[in-house]
Write a protein that holds these residues in place. Structure first.
Motif, short mmCIF file in Angstrom:
data_model
loop_
_atom_site.label_atom_id
_atom_site.label_comp_id
_atom_site.label_asym_id
_atom_site.label_seq_id
_atom_site.Cartn_x
_atom_site.Cartn_y
_atom_site.Cartn_z
N GLU A 153 119.20 18.61 -35.91
CA GLU A 153 118.82 19.41 -35.69
C GLU A 153 118.18 19.83 -36.85
OE1 GLU A 153 120.91 21.98 -32.65
OE2 GLU A 153 119.85 20.39 -30.70
N ARG A 154 120.33 20.66 -37.89
CA ARG A 154 119.70 21.12 -38.91
C ARG A 154 119.17 20.02 -40.01
NH1 ARG A 154 126.53 20.89 -37.92
NH2 ARG A 154 126.29 19.06 -39.26
N THR A 155 119.17 18.90 -40.22
CA THR A 155 118.45 18.54 -41.03
C THR A 155 116.98 18.71 -40.37
OG1 THR A 155 118.68 16.17 -40.24
CG2 THR A 155 120.31 16.65 -42.12
N GLU A 156 116.59 18.43 -39.54
CA GLU A 156 115.38 18.58 -39.19
C GLU A 156 114.90 19.92 -40.10
OE1 GLU A 156 112.32 19.55 -35.41
OE2 GLU A 156 114.30 17.93 -34.59
N LEU A 157 115.55 20.69 -39.73
CA LEU A 157 114.91 22.28 -39.92
C LEU A 157 115.48 22.94 -41.69
CD1 LEU A 157 117.39 24.64 -37.53
CD2 LEU A 157 114.76 24.51 -37.48
N THR A 158 116.36 21.54 -42.19
CA THR A 158 115.96 21.58 -43.75
C THR A 158 114.56 20.93 -44.56
OG1 THR A 158 118.93 21.26 -43.79
CG2 THR A 158 117.02 20.89 -45.54
N ASP A 159 114.70 19.42 -43.54
CA ASP A 159 113.44 18.56 -44.16
C ASP A 159 112.31 19.25 -43.48
OD1 ASP A 159 114.80 16.49 -44.81
OD2 ASP A 159 114.97 15.99 -42.72
N ARG B 12 109.26 20.47 -46.44
CA ARG B 12 108.11 20.39 -47.10
C ARG B 12 107.26 20.97 -46.44
NH1 ARG B 12 108.04 17.42 -41.17
NH2 ARG B 12 110.69 17.15 -41.61
N GLU B 13 107.23 22.65 -46.34
CA GLU B 13 106.64 24.20 -46.07
C GLU B 13 106.77 24.13 -47.57
OE1 GLU B 13 108.00 26.18 -42.73
OE2 GLU B 13 107.60 25.15 -41.63
N THR B 14 107.64 24.36 -48.56
CA THR B 14 108.06 24.14 -49.88
C THR B 14 107.33 23.67 -50.62
OG1 THR B 14 110.19 25.66 -49.13
CG2 THR B 14 109.49 25.44 -51.44
N ASP B 15 106.86 22.46 -50.30
CA ASP B 15 106.50 22.00 -51.38
C ASP B 15 104.49 21.56 -50.91
OD1 ASP B 15 108.54 20.16 -52.09
OD2 ASP B 15 108.77 18.87 -50.65
N VAL B 16 104.21 21.94 -50.13
CA VAL B 16 103.37 22.78 -49.78
C VAL B 16 102.04 23.27 -50.08
CG1 VAL B 16 101.58 22.94 -47.56
CG2 VAL B 16 103.36 21.24 -47.81
N LYS B 17 103.52 24.22 -49.91
CA LYS B 17 102.74 26.07 -50.80
C LYS B 17 102.23 26.13 -52.69
CE LYS B 17 105.92 28.66 -47.76
NZ LYS B 17 106.65 29.53 -47.74
N PRO B 18 101.13 26.18 -52.74
CA PRO B 18 100.70 26.08 -54.25
C PRO B 18 102.14 27.29 -55.27
CG PRO B 18 99.20 27.58 -53.69
CD PRO B 18 100.32 27.07 -51.56
#
Length: 66
Positions: free
Chosen positions: A45-51, A55-61
């Motif tokens: 659960e912890r690593t899923e939230l981090t992952d 991913r959301e950070t990488d997607v943002k321009p």
């Protein structure tokens, strides 16, 4: 549920019984196994939230630099 028989060192089982505060070798081993599984689920659960956050950070321009 199916049962499994496992041979363990008696000193190891007695130590687990003392640490877990149970009087039965069967119960002591079961407590350890259940705790191990629960820890694995919490880690997932912890690593899923981090992952997901990464991913959301990488997607943002990115802002223009320079």
């Amino acid at each position: 549920m199916a049962k499994v028989t496992v041979t363990l060192d008696a000193e190891l089982v007695v130590e687990v019984m003392v640490l877990a505060g149970v009087g039965s070798p069967q119960d002591a081993v079961e407590v350890v196994v259940r705790d191990y599984i629960a820890r694995g689920h919490r880690t997932e659960e912890r690593t899923e939230l981090t992952d997901r956050n990464l991913r959301e950070t990488d997607v943002k321009p990115q802002e223009p630099q320079g």
